[in-house]
Design an enzyme around this catalytic site. Structure first.
Site, short mmCIF file in Angstrom:
data_model
loop_
_atom_site.label_atom_id
_atom_site.label_comp_id
_atom_site.label_asym_id
_atom_site.label_seq_id
_atom_site.Cartn_x
_atom_site.Cartn_y
_atom_site.Cartn_z
N GLY A 74 0.80 -1.22 0.00
CA GLY A 74 0.00 0.00 0.00
C GLY A 74 0.83 1.27 0.00
O GLY A 74 0.32 2.35 0.31
N GLU A 87 1.81 3.20 -2.22
CA GLU A 87 1.35 4.27 -3.12
C GLU A 87 0.19 5.05 -2.53
O GLU A 87 -0.32 5.99 -3.15
CB GLU A 87 0.96 3.69 -4.47
CG GLU A 87 2.11 3.62 -5.47
CD GLU A 87 3.27 2.78 -5.00
OE1 GLU A 87 3.04 1.63 -4.59
OE2 GLU A 87 4.41 3.28 -5.01
N ASP A 113 10.71 6.28 -7.07
CA ASP A 113 9.90 5.08 -6.80
C ASP A 113 10.74 3.81 -6.86
O ASP A 113 10.30 2.78 -7.36
CB ASP A 113 8.71 4.99 -7.77
CG ASP A 113 7.69 3.93 -7.38
OD1 ASP A 113 7.74 3.47 -6.22
OD2 ASP A 113 6.85 3.56 -8.22
#
Lengths: 562, 149
Positions: A205, A207, A318
């Protein structure tokens, strides 16, 4: 009129309207921690996610070998399409690693499916279906990566963050615990890991601006034993790497969303952690942001972090470090090898987390440099609001979650490589619970990409061979005692390569792209190589030029002709 | 200007009007009732020639067990494939029949159910079960309350 209704009776299980027997042999009852510790001594089985605690994805089986692999042929196929509307209908993918115990295969699909199959024939023995809410937050598709098996139970996480223990003979629930908060954007995708009397599960989770955690549950009762947060609270070790004011730490990400490896002598779980949140907007989280993008060593008994190594401090691209840490020995040293999304391979001393060697494993790295001492210099990153910035590797990384492999015979690592760039444009946004929290608009390159299966010598970091592909390689690699390396392509081809020189020896078109993990086992002396195929997941992240590739849902098992 | 409800643009909703079938999830909302033992119960019907579930959305106040009564008042045969933990539940519903299903759902969130025969699903026999509530306290994150949309 009511009294005239025809009695339709009571609803029945959907699976009862099928040919399966609803039971499997009780082979899992004798699977214990001791057997998993010695998993490689029974190569006919694949007892744990990576095949063994060391994460090498190596099997000593050699019936199928470099001399005869050209004769490999499908032995059976398990097809598993679904009915009705389900979450992520366009993004589901078959990402599992099957587990095999004494002739029974346990494998997960998307959307809460777990199957027990006859490993010799592919016949469905039982099915379990957890009901997953259609509106579950899933950053990267409706996927699941597999089960753990022990003590007569099959352990699995659901997309809506439940940990389930199923009776391995029937698929019925033994216990069911909630491991995360779906209202916060948490979910579950990883295969659990059994260590001693514990079921280890990490959260997903990152993001959505959650706070990552690793949890341990009692294998028999499901009682919660410990939780290890991967982002510290104010005052805890590592909290000095987050802003003193505000709640950036509370939304900091760092989810350990992939199965870790385990060193039983050190009693350490070696676990990778995910990106900080928001992914691309570092201005709201100044500092290194520990323990995001790190390898952490966690005491399996207590859940305490013993050491850490951060691969990308203050990540702005990321670059999760969730990729596996493969345990191996060299010159008497206990080492761990990790191929990071940022394009560098890290060889760590797993007794203390010290860097032994770092080297690039992909051609194009423009986001920054890491020198031989591990010093990181960021060069290109989203900084100004609305200003597009292009960098390599893109946010899916030079290697996504899919796994590398290590062959102790060749002493080489085999890595599925993605050479794809991306453009990120910073767009600051207010944090709201349950809403994606990226802090940028991101477009991954649709052209000018490449991929490979690359072999590396960990002693030098030198590339020994490379099999080049026109598109990224987005599936895990398997290596065997038959001097083989298996890997699947996004276009559906499943390959066998010579482990010593990379020569292509065999291929089979599976009809859908590969984004899973092949494994091998044997039943009654016959070796099989199994691979789930079903293209999907975060395709726009790792291979946007392949978004239109056919969706699929099939598990192939290959063997030599009888 | 956008019309947001069936009442504002009725010509768009229904069998063989603007569309061939009835756009899914456009229909009534029903609320499951909770008994003293915590079990919930609700009734869903298929009205004649509507090829749609009524209500289209059934609301559970929290996760748990739902005892559902399904009634087919239509002049054609349909069926129901319903979400439930462990395995989906299936029921044939011949013309003018009545049956039951027991479902276990975690929530929070919502789940689709349908009549998986022919293209009943596309014609309108796709409905939703909505589960309200929160996950157990022990599963929530250790952090201050966060703003929501």
């Amino acid at each position: 009129m009511t009294e005239q209704y025809v009695d339709a009776g009571r609803a029945v299980g959907w699976g009862s309207l099928s040919g399966m027997p609803h039971s499997a042999p009780q082979v899992a009852q004798s699977v214990t921690y001791d057997r998993i510790l010695r998993a490689r001594s029974e190569p006919y089985n694949w007892l744990t996610y990576y095949g063994a605690y060391d994460g090498q994805r190596y099997s000593p089986l050699d019936q199928i070998n470099a001399d005869n692999v050209r004769r490999l042929t499908p032995a059976w196929v398990f097809q598993c399409g679904s009915s009705g509307l389900h979450a992520g209908a366009s993004t589901y993918a078959f990402e599992s690693t099957p587990i095999v115990v004494d002739g029974v295969m346990y494998v997960t699909g998307w959307d809460g499916f777990v199957w027990a199959l006859d490993a010799a024939t592919g016949k469905e023995l039982w099915r379990h279906k957890h009901a997953v809410p259609f509106d579950t937050s899933l950053c990267c598709g409706n996927v699941n990566r597999g089960v753990a098996v022990a003590h007569g139970k099959v352990f699995v996480v659901s997309a809506n963050a439940h940990v389930l223990a199923l009776d391995a003979s029937t698929g019925q629930v033994v216990w069911d615990k909630t491991s995360g908060d779906v209202r916060a954007g948490e979910s579950g995708t990883q295969a659990p890991l059994i260590v001693k009397d514990k079921v280890i599960v990490g959260s997903a989770g990152g993001e959505f601006g959650v706070r990552g955690h690793l949890d341990a549950f009692d294998i028999e009762t499901g009682d919660h034993l410990w939780r290890c947060y991967t982002v510290p609270k104010p005052g805890e070790p590592g909290s000095e790497t987050w802003p003193k004011d505000g709640e950036a730490w509370a939304r900091g990400g760092g989810n350990p969303w992939l199965t870790g490896t385990y060193d039983p002598e050190l009693n350490l779980l070696i676990v990778g952690t995910g990106n900080p949140a928001p992914d691309f907007d570092g201005g709201v989280r100044e500092g290194d942001n520990l323990f995001t993008d790190s390898t952490i060593a966690v005491d399996a008994d207590t859940g305490e972090i013993r050491w850490h190594y951060q691969c990308t401090p203050h990540d702005l691209w990321d670059y999760d470090s969730i990729g596996e840490n493969i345990l191996f020995e060299q010159d008497g040293r206990k080492l761990a090898a990790h191929f990071d999304k940022n394009g560098y391979a890290f060889i760590l001393d797993r007794t203390n987390g010290q860097l032994v060697r770092v080297f690039p494993f992909v051609d194009r790295i423009t986001w920054g440099d890491i020198d031989a001492q591990g010093n990181v210099t960021a060069k290109v990153y989203p900084e100004k609001e609305g200003d597009p910035v292009h960098f390599w590797p893109g946010p899916a990384g030079a290697k996504e979650w899919t796994h590398a492999a290590y062959n102790p015979n060749t002493e080489l690592f085999y890595v599925p490589v993605q050479d794809v760039g991306a453009t990120a444009t910073r767009r600051r946004r207010e944090f709201k619970e349950g809403i994606p929290y990226w802090g940028a608009g991101v477009a991954v390159d649709g052209t000018d990409m490449a991929g490979s299966v690359s072999a590396f010598d960990p002693a030098t970091g030198n590339e020994v061979w490379r099999w080049r592909n026109e598109v990224p390689m987005c599936a895990s690699v398997l290596t065997t005692g038959g001097d083989l390396v298996f890997a699947g392509e996004p276009t559906g081809e499943f390959h066998a390569f010579n482990a010593r020189n990379g020569a292509p020896l065999w291929q089979f078109q599976c009809g859908s792209g590969h984004h899973s993990s092949p494994m091998t086992y044997s039943v009654d002396g016959r070796q099989f190589v199994a691979v789930p195929t079903g293209w999907g997941g975060w395709v726009e992240g790792f291979a946007p030029m392949m978004l239109g590739q056919t969706h699929g849902a099939a598990l192939f098992a290959f063997a030599l002709p009888e | 200007m956008a019309a947001t409800t069936e009442n504002e643009a009725p010509e768009l909703f229904g069998q063989n009007k603007a569309t061939l079938g009835r756009m899914i999830s456009h229909g009534g909302v029903g609320y499951a009732e909770e008994g003293p033992d915590g079990r919930m119960h609700a009734t869903i019907r298929i009205e004649p020639d509507q090829i749609a579930w009524e209500p289209a959305i059934t609301v559970m106040p929290h996760g748990g067990d739902l005892d559902l009564t399904l009634i087919n008042d239509d002049l054609n045969t349909h069926c129901a494939l319903l979400p439930s933990n462990g395995d989906s539940q299936f029921l044939w519903l011949v013309n003018h029949s009545r049956g039951t299903a027991t479902l276990n759902l975690d929530g929070p969130g919502y789940y689709w159910f349908s009549s998986p025969t022919g293209n009943d699903e596309g014609r309108g026999l796709t409905g939703a079960i909505l589960v309200q509530g929160d996950v157990p306290e022990e599963a929530r994150l250790d952090r201050p309350p966060q703003p929501r949309p």
